[in-house]
Design a protein around this motif. Sequence first.
Motif, PDB file in Angstrom:
ATOM      1  N   ILE A  37      44.460  40.221  47.666  1.00  0.00           N
ATOM      2  CA  ILE A  37      44.632  40.720  46.414  1.00  0.00           C
ATOM      3  C   ILE A  37      45.023  39.899  45.221  1.00  0.00           C
ATOM      4  N   VAL A  39      45.537  38.802  40.840  1.00  0.00           N
ATOM      5  CA  VAL A  39      45.765  39.507  39.664  1.00  0.00           C
ATOM      6  C   VAL A  39      45.324  38.378  38.474  1.00  0.00           C
ATOM      7  N   CYS A 192      40.542  47.550  37.395  1.00  0.00           N
ATOM      8  CA  CYS A 192      41.150  47.559  35.717  1.00  0.00           C
ATOM      9  C   CYS A 192      41.493  48.928  35.614  1.00  0.00           C
ATOM     10  N   ALA A 279      56.153  46.172  42.569  1.00  0.00           N
ATOM     11  CA  ALA A 279      55.252  45.175  42.247  1.00  0.00           C
ATOM     12  C   ALA A 279      56.293  44.131  41.665  1.00  0.00           C
ATOM     13  N   LEU A 287      54.339  45.865  35.398  1.00  0.00           N
ATOM     14  CA  LEU A 287      53.367  46.735  34.908  1.00  0.00           C
ATOM     15  C   LEU A 287      53.950  47.823  34.215  1.00  0.00           C
ATOM     16  N   THR A 292      48.544  49.972  33.451  1.00  0.00           N
ATOM     17  CA  THR A 292      48.532  49.388  34.558  1.00  0.00           C
ATOM     18  C   THR A 292      49.260  49.885  35.661  1.00  0.00           C
ATOM     19  N   PHE A 296      47.390  50.178  39.394  1.00  0.00           N
ATOM     20  CA  PHE A 296      47.749  49.822  40.762  1.00  0.00           C
ATOM     21  C   PHE A 296      48.242  50.604  41.494  1.00  0.00           C
ATOM     22  N   TYR A 297      48.795  51.792  41.251  1.00  0.00           N
ATOM     23  CA  TYR A 297      49.416  52.903  42.248  1.00  0.00           C
ATOM     24  C   TYR A 297      48.197  53.452  42.834  1.00  0.00           C
ATOM     25  N   LEU A 299      45.222  51.885  43.201  1.00  0.00           N
ATOM     26  CA  LEU A 299      44.686  50.822  43.937  1.00  0.00           C
ATOM     27  C   LEU A 299      45.540  50.837  45.233  1.00  0.00           C
ATOM     28  N   LEU A 300      46.805  50.994  45.479  1.00  0.00           N
ATOM     29  CA  LEU A 300      47.623  51.005  46.550  1.00  0.00           C
ATOM     30  C   LEU A 300      47.335  52.007  47.435  1.00  0.00           C
ATOM     31  N   PHE A 316      42.597  42.345  40.531  1.00  0.00           N
ATOM     32  CA  PHE A 316      43.291  43.284  39.639  1.00  0.00           C
ATOM     33  C   PHE A 316      43.323  42.937  38.342  1.00  0.00           C
ATOM     34  N   HIS A 318      44.866  42.527  34.971  1.00  0.00           N
ATOM     35  CA  HIS A 318      46.247  43.241  34.396  1.00  0.00           C
ATOM     36  C   HIS A 318      46.191  43.138  32.843  1.00  0.00           C
TER      37      HIS A 318
END
Length: 337
Positions: A37, A39, A192, A279, A287, A292, A296-297, A299-300, A316, A318
């Motif tokens: 991953i 950013v 994104c 993060a 974030l 974001t 991001f949550y 994505l995880l 990702f 940002h």
Amino acid sequence: MIPRYPPHISLARLPTPLQPLDRISEKYSLPGGGPRIWVKRDDLTESGMSGNKLRKLEFVTGAAREQGCDTLITCGGEQSNHCRTTALVGARLGMHVQLILRGDAPAVADGNLLLDRLAGAATAFYPPRQFFAELPALFEHWKAFYAGRGHKALCIPTGASDGLGIWGYIAGAEELLQDCRERGFEPEHVVCATGSGGTQAGLTLGAQLLQANTRVTGYAVCDNEAYFQNKVREDIAHWSALNGQQVDTGALDVHVNADYIGPGYAVADEPVYRAIAEAASLEGLLLDPVYTGKAFYGLLQELRAGRYRDCGNLVFVHTGGQFGIFPQREKFAHLEG
């Protein structure tokens, strides 16, 4: 191939860094593999004006200058990153800025609203029902207001997301792909947050114009999958009409994940705040809970479920928004331990 870029004003510090998130990658990898991953740090486009909106406003303000405008009018929520960026850009360029804001004026300005006021932007607040029902009329009202005082205004839609603003992320896609190639890879996935659709539209169109084998996915923070499928195509169709470029919007590869919106726009559940804290503690990456952090949550969770197991590299983007942390500071108070 990307056509010739229209006039724009250089506002952002570009290129922004591309950084690996190796501790996050290791923690969320599954037996049998998973992506590395990365950013793309568009939160570093500038300091106060930071975030994805600045790339769009380079082209918007370029058009404003070409049209002889001295005033910018735009809209958003009380904590709008786009409004804050527009306010600071206007101050930097010596332009008047009028913000049409959704909600009630708070007793004490915080976060982005505080920066709006420090930058000298004029603010007008409207109840949500009136804001959504009458937004075109509100733009016309304020445009006429400034015209009556000898000013010429350019009206900028929510998030600067239209056929003009998405130029910022066509250029952003070109920069991102070049960054990746310099590191020796082409990303299989670019992810994104998507809240007004323009960043996703620019990245999607940019990847297509550059013939990249990269899938762009927007993690929605409001509305639903069908809305953003339509909005991305509308913005690209508008870009096509403005620039005389034929784009088959029906054939566009538009991907939206709307599974992690939570209670609603600008409202997050505790797991999102925990992801923000994670993060920050694992990667020093800040974030926000509106855009974001939600993306991001999401994505995880997808990584944990094996969604990107066969992917080599995932980026990702940002898009900024850290000032939105502060008005929600109480949500982090109980996360210690």
